[in-house]
Design a protein around this motif. Structure first.
Motif, PDB file in Angstrom:
ATOM      1  N   TRP A 199       0.836  -1.195   0.000  1.00 31.18           N
ATOM      2  CA  TRP A 199       0.000   0.000   0.000  1.00 31.18           C
ATOM      3  C   TRP A 199       0.873   1.248   0.000  1.00 31.18           C
ATOM      4  O   TRP A 199       1.946   1.270   0.596  1.00 31.18           O
ATOM      5  CB  TRP A 199      -0.908   0.010   1.225  1.00 31.18           C
ATOM      6  CG  TRP A 199      -2.099  -0.879   1.085  1.00 31.18           C
ATOM      7  CD1 TRP A 199      -2.144  -2.234   1.232  1.00 31.18           C
ATOM      8  CD2 TRP A 199      -3.428  -0.470   0.747  1.00 31.18           C
ATOM      9  NE1 TRP A 199      -3.414  -2.704   1.013  1.00 31.18           N
ATOM     10  CE2 TRP A 199      -4.234  -1.644   0.711  1.00 31.18           C
ATOM     11  CE3 TRP A 199      -4.024   0.757   0.479  1.00 31.18           C
ATOM     12  CZ2 TRP A 199      -5.592  -1.596   0.414  1.00 31.18           C
ATOM     13  CZ3 TRP A 199      -5.377   0.799   0.189  1.00 31.18           C
ATOM     14  CH2 TRP A 199      -6.144  -0.369   0.157  1.00 31.18           C
ATOM     15  N   ASP A 200       0.416   2.277  -0.673  1.00 30.55           N
ATOM     16  CA  ASP A 200       1.149   3.545  -0.754  1.00 30.55           C
ATOM     17  C   ASP A 200       0.867   4.358   0.508  1.00 30.55           C
ATOM     18  O   ASP A 200       0.052   5.284   0.512  1.00 30.55           O
ATOM     19  CB  ASP A 200       0.706   4.310  -2.007  1.00 30.55           C
ATOM     20  CG  ASP A 200       1.489   5.611  -2.197  1.00 30.55           C
ATOM     21  OD1 ASP A 200       2.590   5.719  -1.612  1.00 30.55           O
ATOM     22  OD2 ASP A 200       0.989   6.495  -2.917  1.00 30.55           O
ATOM     23  N   LEU A 201       1.560   3.975   1.580  1.00 29.19           N
ATOM     24  CA  LEU A 201       1.395   4.631   2.870  1.00 29.19           C
ATOM     25  C   LEU A 201       2.739   5.171   3.339  1.00 29.19           C
ATOM     26  O   LEU A 201       3.771   4.534   3.132  1.00 29.19           O
ATOM     27  CB  LEU A 201       0.859   3.647   3.913  1.00 29.19           C
ATOM     28  CG  LEU A 201      -0.494   2.990   3.642  1.00 29.19           C
ATOM     29  CD1 LEU A 201      -0.720   1.835   4.616  1.00 29.19           C
ATOM     30  CD2 LEU A 201      -1.623   4.002   3.740  1.00 29.19           C
ATOM     31  N   THR A 202       2.730   6.324   3.984  1.00 29.62           N
ATOM     32  CA  THR A 202       3.971   6.859   4.541  1.00 29.62           C
ATOM     33  C   THR A 202       4.284   6.128   5.847  1.00 29.62           C
ATOM     34  O   THR A 202       3.396   5.530   6.473  1.00 29.62           O
ATOM     35  CB  THR A 202       3.841   8.363   4.836  1.00 29.62           C
ATOM     36  OG1 THR A 202       2.895   8.553   5.906  1.00 29.62           O
ATOM     37  CG2 THR A 202       3.381   9.137   3.607  1.00 29.62           C
ATOM     38  N   PRO A 203       5.552   6.151   6.297  1.00 26.11           N
ATOM     39  CA  PRO A 203       5.884   5.540   7.592  1.00 26.11           C
ATOM     40  C   PRO A 203       5.030   6.098   8.732  1.00 26.11           C
ATOM     41  O   PRO A 203       4.616   5.355   9.621  1.00 26.11           O
ATOM     42  CB  PRO A 203       7.363   5.882   7.772  1.00 26.11           C
ATOM     43  CG  PRO A 203       7.890   5.993   6.369  1.00 26.11           C
ATOM     44  CD  PRO A 203       6.763   6.613   5.586  1.00 26.11           C
ATOM     45  N   ALA A 204       4.762   7.410   8.689  1.00 30.55           N
ATOM     46  CA  ALA A 204       3.954   8.022   9.746  1.00 30.55           C
ATOM     47  C   ALA A 204       2.513   7.502   9.702  1.00 30.55           C
ATOM     48  O   ALA A 204       1.891   7.286  10.748  1.00 30.55           O
ATOM     49  CB  ALA A 204       3.979   9.541   9.611  1.00 30.55           C
ATOM     50  N   GLU A 205       1.975   7.306   8.508  1.00 33.29           N
ATOM     51  CA  GLU A 205       0.619   6.763   8.389  1.00 33.29           C
ATOM     52  C   GLU A 205       0.561   5.327   8.897  1.00 33.29           C
ATOM     53  O   GLU A 205      -0.402   4.924   9.543  1.00 33.29           O
ATOM     54  CB  GLU A 205       0.147   6.845   6.936  1.00 33.29           C
ATOM     55  CG  GLU A 205      -0.187   8.264   6.480  1.00 33.29           C
ATOM     56  CD  GLU A 205      -0.524   8.348   5.008  1.00 33.29           C
ATOM     57  OE1 GLU A 205      -1.196   9.315   4.601  1.00 33.29           O
ATOM     58  OE2 GLU A 205      -0.102   7.445   4.242  1.00 33.29           O
ATOM     59  N   ARG A 206       1.612   4.556   8.618  1.00 36.93           N
ATOM     60  CA  ARG A 206       1.657   3.181   9.123  1.00 36.93           C
ATOM     61  C   ARG A 206       1.690   3.164  10.652  1.00 36.93           C
ATOM     62  O   ARG A 206       1.019   2.343  11.285  1.00 36.93           O
ATOM     63  CB  ARG A 206       2.865   2.438   8.543  1.00 36.93           C
ATOM     64  CG  ARG A 206       2.758   2.197   7.039  1.00 36.93           C
ATOM     65  CD  ARG A 206       3.964   1.437   6.498  1.00 36.93           C
ATOM     66  NE  ARG A 206       3.885   1.352   5.051  1.00 36.93           N
ATOM     67  CZ  ARG A 206       3.193   0.436   4.365  1.00 36.93           C
ATOM     68  NH1 ARG A 206       2.529  -0.498   5.044  1.00 36.93           N
ATOM     69  NH2 ARG A 206       3.163   0.436   3.059  1.00 36.93           N
ATOM     70  N   ARG A 207       2.469   4.056  11.236  1.00 36.10           N
ATOM     71  CA  ARG A 207       2.534   4.127  12.703  1.00 36.10           C
ATOM     72  C   ARG A 207       1.175   4.550  13.268  1.00 36.10           C
ATOM     73  O   ARG A 207       0.747   4.051  14.306  1.00 36.10           O
ATOM     74  CB  ARG A 207       3.631   5.098  13.140  1.00 36.10           C
ATOM     75  CG  ARG A 207       5.054   4.596  12.885  1.00 36.10           C
ATOM     76  CD  ARG A 207       6.082   5.444  13.596  1.00 36.10           C
ATOM     77  NE  ARG A 207       6.096   6.825  13.102  1.00 36.10           N
ATOM     78  CZ  ARG A 207       6.856   7.248  12.100  1.00 36.10           C
ATOM     79  NH1 ARG A 207       7.676   6.396  11.482  1.00 36.10           N
ATOM     80  NH2 ARG A 207       6.835   8.510  11.727  1.00 36.10           N
ATOM     81  N   TRP A 208       0.498   5.461  12.576  1.00 34.51           N
ATOM     82  CA  TRP A 208      -0.817   5.926  13.030  1.00 34.51           C
ATOM     83  C   TRP A 208      -1.823   4.788  13.019  1.00 34.51           C
ATOM     84  O   TRP A 208      -2.603   4.617  13.959  1.00 34.51           O
ATOM     85  CB  TRP A 208      -1.272   7.079  12.120  1.00 34.51           C
ATOM     86  CG  TRP A 208      -2.518   7.773  12.589  1.00 34.51           C
ATOM     87  CD1 TRP A 208      -2.592   8.844  13.442  1.00 34.51           C
ATOM     88  CD2 TRP A 208      -3.869   7.465  12.236  1.00 34.51           C
ATOM     89  NE1 TRP A 208      -3.890   9.230  13.653  1.00 34.51           N
ATOM     90  CE2 TRP A 208      -4.709   8.396  12.916  1.00 34.51           C
ATOM     91  CE3 TRP A 208      -4.458   6.507  11.428  1.00 34.51           C
ATOM     92  CZ2 TRP A 208      -6.092   8.382  12.793  1.00 34.51           C
ATOM     93  CZ3 TRP A 208      -5.841   6.485  11.295  1.00 34.51           C
ATOM     94  CH2 TRP A 208      -6.641   7.410  11.977  1.00 34.51           C
ATOM     95  N   ILE A 209      -1.779   3.978  11.963  1.00 30.76           N
ATOM     96  CA  ILE A 209      -2.673   2.817  11.865  1.00 30.76           C
ATOM     97  C   ILE A 209      -2.346   1.814  12.970  1.00 30.76           C
ATOM     98  O   ILE A 209      -3.239   1.326  13.670  1.00 30.76           O
ATOM     99  CB  ILE A 209      -2.560   2.160  10.471  1.00 30.76           C
ATOM    100  CG1 ILE A 209      -3.120   3.100   9.390  1.00 30.76           C
ATOM    101  CG2 ILE A 209      -3.292   0.832  10.437  1.00 30.76           C
ATOM    102  CD1 ILE A 209      -2.861   2.618   7.978  1.00 30.76           C
ATOM    103  N   ALA A 210      -1.059   1.484  13.122  1.00 31.15           N
ATOM    104  CA  ALA A 210      -0.638   0.491  14.096  1.00 31.15           C
ATOM    105  C   ALA A 210      -1.043   0.880  15.518  1.00 31.15           C
ATOM    106  O   ALA A 210      -1.410   0.018  16.331  1.00 31.15           O
ATOM    107  CB  ALA A 210       0.867   0.273  14.017  1.00 31.15           C
ATOM    108  N   ALA A 211      -1.009   2.154  15.815  1.00 32.56           N
ATOM    109  CA  ALA A 211      -1.324   2.627  17.172  1.00 32.56           C
ATOM    110  C   ALA A 211      -2.810   2.443  17.489  1.00 32.56           C
ATOM    111  O   ALA A 211      -3.196   2.496  18.662  1.00 32.56           O
ATOM    112  CB  ALA A 211      -0.951   4.097  17.309  1.00 32.56           C
ATOM    113  N   ARG A 212      -3.608   2.207  16.470  1.00 34.54           N
ATOM    114  CA  ARG A 212      -5.061   2.080  16.682  1.00 34.54           C
ATOM    115  C   ARG A 212      -5.549   0.648  16.542  1.00 34.54           C
ATOM    116  O   ARG A 212      -6.766   0.395  16.586  1.00 34.54           O
ATOM    117  CB  ARG A 212      -5.790   3.000  15.694  1.00 34.54           C
ATOM    118  CG  ARG A 212      -5.767   4.436  16.179  1.00 34.54           C
ATOM    119  CD  ARG A 212      -5.833   5.445  15.054  1.00 34.54           C
ATOM    120  NE  ARG A 212      -5.718   6.780  15.655  1.00 34.54           N
ATOM    121  CZ  ARG A 212      -4.554   7.320  16.037  1.00 34.54           C
ATOM    122  NH1 ARG A 212      -3.416   6.655  15.890  1.00 34.54           N
ATOM    123  NH2 ARG A 212      -4.520   8.512  16.578  1.00 34.54           N
TER     124      ARG A 212
END
Length: 213
Positions: A199-212
């Motif tokens: 998926w075209d996700l930034t590292p920050a977006e991945r961390r945001w998803i993982a935190a939820r």
């Protein structure tokens, strides 16, 4: 049109359609109708092969050729026109289509029902949501931010609409995790960095998803 509410698709989009419409078609009266999309992607008109699965939460359709079409953008208002209508008419002729039914509204209702069920009607993007997807810099001794011209304005960073779109995508991906069977559900890190690897996700977006998760 029978649409399952339980289909979970995690494949990264092959195409992101906008200005789309959905149709059921058949060539012979005794055939089972097939579902197809017609729309725009990357400045080009497209008609997809028969759809094999629909993920109503992610607003995605998987074709029999394993191409995934993302329909997060709204459909076209009214009938097809211009070059997209021309392509659709040509495609029907080549495939000897004798019957068609526009099911855009029905598909849209299924999407809206899933959105309401999962509480996705979020008006405001939270302050902690990352905005770096739209950021860019120019190399040099003094890095400079890239600006985009949208209409008559130069914009640095995302527009409000673009930010809502990215937030909606990331929020839907977090909910996809919850829809997986608990017995087979991976760890949060495996989900974000393995299942969503392409998926075209930034590292920050991945961390945001993982935190939820």
């Amino acid at each position: 049109m029978d649409i399952s509410k339980t289909t979970v698709l995690l494949q990264a989009p092959t195409y992101e359609l906008h200005g789309w419409r959905a149709f059921q078609v058949r060539a012979q009266p005794d055939e089972t109708p097939t579902l197809h999309l017609a729309g725009w992607s990357g400045g080009q008109t497209r008609v997809c092969s028969p759809i094999a699965g629909v993920d109503v939460l992610l607003r995605s359709c998987l074709t029999r050729r394993s191409k995934l079409y993302s329909l997060l953008a709204p459909p076209a208002e009214g009938a097809l026109d211009g070059s997209l209508l021309e392509l659709w008419q040509k495609w029907k002729s080549v495939n000897h289509i004798t019957w068609e039914l526009d099911v855009t509204d029905e598909l849209g209702c299924a999407f809206q029902s899933a959105q309401d069920e999962w509480g996705l009607a979020v008006e405001a993007v939270p302050d902690d949501f990352p905005t770096g997807y739209f950021a860019g810099t120019v190399s040099g001794s003094q890095p400079k931010l890239l600006a985009r011209k949208i209409g008559d304005e130069f914009i640095v960073g995302p527009t409000a609409e673009e930010l809502r779109w990215r937030h909606s995508l990331c929020l839907r991906l977090t909910l996809q995790y919850q829809r997986l069977d608990k017995a087979d559900r991976p760890t949060a890190d495996d989900f974000v960095y393995d299942f969503l690897k392409y998926w075209d996700l930034t590292p920050a977006e991945r961390r945001w998803i993982a935190a939820r998760l």
